[in-house]
Design an enzyme around this catalytic site. Sequence first.
Site, mmCIF file in Angstrom:
data_model
loop_
_atom_site.group_PDB
_atom_site.id
_atom_site.type_symbol
_atom_site.label_atom_id
_atom_site.label_comp_id
_atom_site.label_asym_id
_atom_site.label_seq_id
_atom_site.Cartn_x
_atom_site.Cartn_y
_atom_site.Cartn_z
ATOM 1 N N LYS A 1 0.843 -1.198 0.000
ATOM 2 C CA LYS A 1 0.000 0.000 0.000
ATOM 3 C C LYS A 1 0.874 1.242 0.000
ATOM 4 O O LYS A 1 0.667 2.180 -0.779
ATOM 5 C CB LYS A 1 -0.941 0.000 1.208
ATOM 6 C CG LYS A 1 -2.099 -0.974 1.068
ATOM 7 C CD LYS A 1 -2.870 -1.184 2.379
ATOM 8 C CE LYS A 1 -3.963 -2.233 2.173
ATOM 9 N NZ LYS A 1 -4.609 -2.675 3.420
ATOM 10 N N GLN B 1 -4.785 -1.056 9.471
ATOM 11 C CA GLN B 1 -4.839 -2.427 8.962
ATOM 12 C C GLN B 1 -5.517 -3.340 9.982
ATOM 13 O O GLN B 1 -5.172 -3.332 11.169
ATOM 14 C CB GLN B 1 -3.415 -2.909 8.649
ATOM 15 C CG GLN B 1 -3.319 -4.274 8.021
ATOM 16 C CD GLN B 1 -3.850 -4.340 6.583
ATOM 17 O OE1 GLN B 1 -3.958 -3.332 5.893
ATOM 18 N NE2 GLN B 1 -4.182 -5.527 6.141
ATOM 19 N N ASP C 1 -11.281 3.283 3.781
ATOM 20 C CA ASP C 1 -11.755 1.897 3.765
ATOM 21 C C ASP C 1 -13.272 1.831 3.620
ATOM 22 O O ASP C 1 -13.820 0.763 3.365
ATOM 23 C CB ASP C 1 -11.425 1.213 5.107
ATOM 24 C CG ASP C 1 -10.103 0.467 5.079
ATOM 25 O OD1 ASP C 1 -9.806 -0.167 4.050
ATOM 26 O OD2 ASP C 1 -9.388 0.516 6.093
HETATM 27 N N1 GUN Z 1 -7.256 -6.241 6.333
HETATM 28 C C1 GUN Z 1 -7.539 -7.009 5.233
HETATM 29 N N2 GUN Z 1 -8.132 -6.267 4.270
HETATM 30 C C2 GUN Z 1 -8.221 -5.002 4.764
HETATM 31 C C3 GUN Z 1 -8.731 -3.794 4.231
HETATM 32 O O1 GUN Z 1 -9.248 -3.715 3.104
HETATM 33 N N3 GUN Z 1 -8.629 -2.709 5.050
HETATM 34 C C4 GUN Z 1 -8.098 -2.769 6.306
HETATM 35 N N4 GUN Z 1 -8.076 -1.659 7.022
HETATM 36 N N5 GUN Z 1 -7.618 -3.886 6.826
HETATM 37 C C5 GUN Z 1 -7.681 -4.996 6.052
#
Ligand code: GUN
Length: 304
Positions: free
Chosen positions: A58, A102, A125
Amino acid sequence: MTATSTATIIDGKSFAEGLRGRIADHVARLKAEHGITAGLAVVIVGHDPGSQVYVAQKAKQTVEVGMHSEKYELPEDTSEAEVLALVHKLNADPAIHGILVQMPVPKQIDPNKVIEAIDPAKDVDCFTPANVGKVQIGLPGPVSCTPLGCLMLLRDHLGTLAGKHAVIIGRSNLVGKPMMQLLLRDNCTVTVAHSRTVDLPSIVRQADIVVAAVGRPEMIKGDWIKPGATVIDVGINRIDAPERGPGKTRLLGDVEFASAKEVAGAITPVPGGVGPMTIACLLANTVTTACLINGLVPPSDLTA
Ligand code: GUN
């Protein structure tokens, strides 16, 4: 001899590359025309190796599209109060337009408290109740990354989705429920199936569009698929693969790819299908929030 047809493989990796190119153009335009550098902060608590790989990806791709990137790596024993304090600091930071914490977080931290602390204006998100509600009624804002990625692939492959019967397998807040909202907005007839659904194969056989998001490796078989249907496989299941050497693993989707590709009209592979779209859509959402925070109309090609 009977003719067999093989599905078109929907190349999410290459679509995501193209999307990142469009994002980079919008980021450059925001900078040149408005003096705004879109900024994304990613927070990871603990040392889960899978999460660390995602977060590193990311942060890398954020920089590649020309955005400002901040990465916070906090130790496993970080308290809930410390995470909330960091979120509040990022909420108040004008250089940051998107905040991602995350998931999952370690057990001493309540994920819902963290989500509710994020300013909805920076919630890339689309986890906060305010943004979930906006998606439901069709107001502009960030859209859940994985469902947005699936929608973009479906629109690209099928054109209009109106009138199609979509069957979503899985009812999670992360994928199943927002996917249902987006497909309804695109005028699909939507069925959401789940672990208590009776006779799942016969329901999936009715689908023009299958979105598989159950998290069970290769659960959906080729003979469940209606000939010609479009299959979107959201599953990313890491499986031990001793045949590849000691300690080796491989990724499997929720759909049995080998049998499904003989029946479907089109199918996303795992890896290389939905996965790359999720991160690209996170970046797309950061452009959307950077625009909205600054009173600008977000680009229509980066959202639902
Ligand atoms: N953990 C797995 N997928 C995601 C996501 O799309 N966003 C976040 N914040 N954590 C994750």
